[in-house]
Motif scaffolding. Sequence first.
Motif, PDB file in Angstrom:
ATOM      1  N   PHE A   3       0.821  -1.201   0.000  1.00 52.45           N
ATOM      2  CA  PHE A   3       0.000   0.000   0.000  1.00 52.45           C
ATOM      3  C   PHE A   3       0.857   1.253   0.000  1.00 52.45           C
ATOM      4  N   THR A  47       2.493   1.814  -3.448  1.00 54.76           N
ATOM      5  CA  THR A  47       1.613   2.265  -4.529  1.00 54.76           C
ATOM      6  C   THR A  47       0.939   3.592  -4.235  1.00 54.76           C
ATOM      7  N   ALA A  48       0.966   4.049  -3.012  1.00 53.39           N
ATOM      8  CA  ALA A  48       0.241   5.275  -2.647  1.00 53.39           C
ATOM      9  C   ALA A  48       1.092   6.174  -1.775  1.00 53.39           C
ATOM     10  N   GLN A  49       2.331   6.431  -2.199  1.00 52.43           N
ATOM     11  CA  GLN A  49       3.196   7.304  -1.431  1.00 52.43           C
ATOM     12  C   GLN A  49       2.807   8.757  -1.686  1.00 52.43           C
ATOM     13  N   ARG A  67       3.432  12.076  -4.957  1.00 56.60           N
ATOM     14  CA  ARG A  67       2.441  13.020  -5.490  1.00 56.60           C
ATOM     15  C   ARG A  67       2.897  14.455  -5.270  1.00 56.60           C
ATOM     16  N   THR A  72      -6.903  10.152  -5.999  1.00 58.64           N
ATOM     17  CA  THR A  72      -6.990   8.716  -6.252  1.00 58.64           C
ATOM     18  C   THR A  72      -6.917   7.881  -4.984  1.00 58.64           C
ATOM     19  N   THR A  73      -6.185   8.338  -3.981  1.00 60.16           N
ATOM     20  CA  THR A  73      -5.972   7.528  -2.775  1.00 60.16           C
ATOM     21  C   THR A  73      -6.620   8.099  -1.532  1.00 60.16           C
ATOM     22  N   ILE A  90      -5.218  10.236   0.420  1.00 54.81           N
ATOM     23  CA  ILE A  90      -4.161  10.509   1.389  1.00 54.81           C
ATOM     24  C   ILE A  90      -3.784  11.983   1.318  1.00 54.81           C
ATOM     25  N   THR A 121      -1.405  15.019   1.212  1.00 53.42           N
ATOM     26  CA  THR A 121      -0.044  15.270   0.759  1.00 53.42           C
ATOM     27  C   THR A 121       0.315  16.722   1.017  1.00 53.42           C
TER      28      THR A 121
END
Length: 308
Positions: free
Chosen positions: A81, A84-86, A90, A205-206, A208, A210
């Motif tokens: 995870f 793929t979603a750092q 981004r 997309t995630t 999260i 940033t």
Amino acid sequence: MAWWLIAFAHGDLDPKRSNSIPCVTNIQSFTSAFLFSIEVQVTIGFGGRMVTEQCPLAITVLIIQNISGLIINAVMLGCIFMKTAQANRRAETLIFSKHAVIACRDGKYRFMFRVGDLRKSMIISASIKIQVVKKTTTDEGEVVPISQVDIQVENPVGTNSIFLVSPLIISHTIDEKSPLFHYSAYNLGDQDLEVVVILEGVVETTGITTQARTSYLPDEILWGHRFVPIVTEEEGRYSVDYSKFGNTVKVHGPLCSAKDLTEGRYNPLTSGHPSRTVKKRKGDSQQASLLAKKMAAYRQSNDSSSYC
């Protein structure tokens, strides 16, 4: 291997002991022990193989393998995870202009910089925060080495939220509440300060959060400049030329501080110091000569409209 050793030590692999109760049923070889281990590891059901109450060691190994399997699954899931979603990946696509500029807009000084997003996916709930970090001294004589002062971003809705669908020029009005109110083009480069810019938002997309950061030192702030336009309309569609993202052009405008511009008491012949008068006194001929040369160069590089 552990299950095979338990069966071997208990004698379950001996065909002569077929009537005795084994530690794990239906284990006759290393292959069957390996299959039972897989069933325990992924918890898919034992089927014809199961642990009995005959061997406490087998029960202990079963518990240890279950706990180890849960830990391995959690670590693997977390690594995949995060890979793929750092959020920092981004943030690398959020770019800031190399220089900030100070120029007049609508008769007021504005501190401006440009920010853009290189990806097509948008940043949700994007917000800009600007802080001026400098060394200050309180009225009581206490020295604060790192004083952080928030400054307001110019936005009609009164918040720091932005809609980052295309490169934007973020501006801050330099007024009486601004920590840049007393600085002019002459003394800004001598100041010990740093303007920190923080852009924060949610990845579409995630989901999260940033954050991208940059800062501007006094030598990275261009006075009397503005950014060149990079968004053009072609056949009903807008296009962005990122090759000119950080380009600036010099404009005519006042070089005094916002305070002097507001009070209307700035004289360009005093080199940015309203309280200083130009008087040629005895013993000051060299200083007066340097001042005269400076004023002549100033007049050549600026027209009368650039005076406050």
